[in-house]
Design an enzyme around this catalytic site. Structure first.
Site, PDB file in Angstrom:
ATOM      1  CG  ASN A  85      -2.381   0.767   0.756  1.00  0.00           C
ATOM      2  OD1 ASN A  85      -2.431   1.439   0.078  1.00  0.00           O
ATOM      3  ND2 ASN A  85      -3.455  -0.140   1.437  1.00  0.00           N
ATOM      4  CG  HIS A 115      24.266   2.436  10.323  1.00  0.00           C
ATOM      5  ND1 HIS A 115      24.809   3.169   9.406  1.00  0.00           N
ATOM      6  CD2 HIS A 115      22.808   2.475  10.079  1.00  0.00           C
ATOM      7  CE1 HIS A 115      24.081   3.503   8.738  1.00  0.00           C
ATOM      8  NE2 HIS A 115      22.745   3.201   8.975  1.00  0.00           N
ATOM      9  N   GLY A 142      -0.387  -2.016   8.696  1.00  0.00           N
ATOM     10  CA  GLY A 142       0.112  -0.667   8.354  1.00  0.00           C
ATOM     11  C   GLY A 142       1.344   0.088   9.537  1.00  0.00           C
ATOM     12  CB  THR A 165      13.654  -6.783  17.180  1.00  0.00           C
ATOM     13  OG1 THR A 165      13.006  -7.664  18.066  1.00  0.00           O
ATOM     14  CG2 THR A 165      13.085  -5.491  17.279  1.00  0.00           C
ATOM     15  NE  ARG A 180       7.609  -8.596  24.910  1.00  0.00           N
ATOM     16  CZ  ARG A 180       8.924  -8.067  24.753  1.00  0.00           C
ATOM     17  NH1 ARG A 180       9.654  -8.510  24.093  1.00  0.00           N
ATOM     18  NH2 ARG A 180       9.446  -7.372  25.576  1.00  0.00           N
TER      19      ARG A 180
END
Length: 185
Positions: A85, A115, A142, A165, A180
């Protein structure tokens, strides 16, 4: 043999993004993005053809609604019937693969760019990348953010606004910041 900065980048090693070859490639992508993002009112077939000009792989029926932003485009592969989208961002210094029929909500961000954590190394301007893999039939709500190196399995669901993550197994639901896994049921 010494590797070019582009070869280092694609291998996920530390590289200098300011390298002239990489800067030229990024500029070519910015020029393509300007043309692509002007196609908002164009027929889907015209947008699909434009995606095929730049992205590494584009499956039949795949669609990305402008505006869209990426670093290079050439490291992005999207499968058949993928839908992304408005307002998505993909930082594709290394590969991003999105499986067939995956649905991506507005303003989703997918990052491969990373980085160094050490400030002395970071000051040198070096950076690296870790690939992102998103399976088939995934739904990403979204505003979700997918971080470098994450793999999302087939049929997974990522909640709106989630910051992913870690890897998400096939069929699992992940939500929150950091994301989670949600218990089934």
């Amino acid at each position: 043999m010494t590797m070019t900065e582009r070869q280092k980048m694609l291998a996920g090693e530390l590289y200098h993004a300011g390298d002239p070859e990489l800067q030229a490639e990024a500029q070519a992508c910015r020029e393509w993005l300007a043309r692509y993002n002007a196609l908002l009112a164009a027929p889907p077939a015209a947008r699909h053809a434009a995606l095929c000009e730049r992205l590494g792989a584009v499956g039949p029926g795949a669609a990305i609604r402008p505006p869209f932003h990426c670093d290079y485009g050439t490291q992005i592969g999207i499968g058949a019937e993928v839908f992304m989208n408005f307002g998505c961002v993909i930082l594709d210094v290394v590969g991003v693969d999105i499986g067939d029929r995956t649905q991506v909500g507005p303003a989703v961000q997918i990052y491969t760019a990373d980085h160094p954590r050490d400030p002395d190394t970071r000051r040198t301007g070096l950076e690296s990348g870790r690939p992102v893999s998103i399976g088939a039939d995934v739904w990403i709500g979204g505003g979700a953010i997918i971080l470098p190196g994450v793999r999302i399995g087939d049929g997974a669901t990522i909640g709106a606004g989630a910051v992913v993550t870690r890897d998400v197994p096939a069929g699992a639901t992940a939500m929150g910041n950091p994301a989670r896994l949600r218990a089934p049921g």
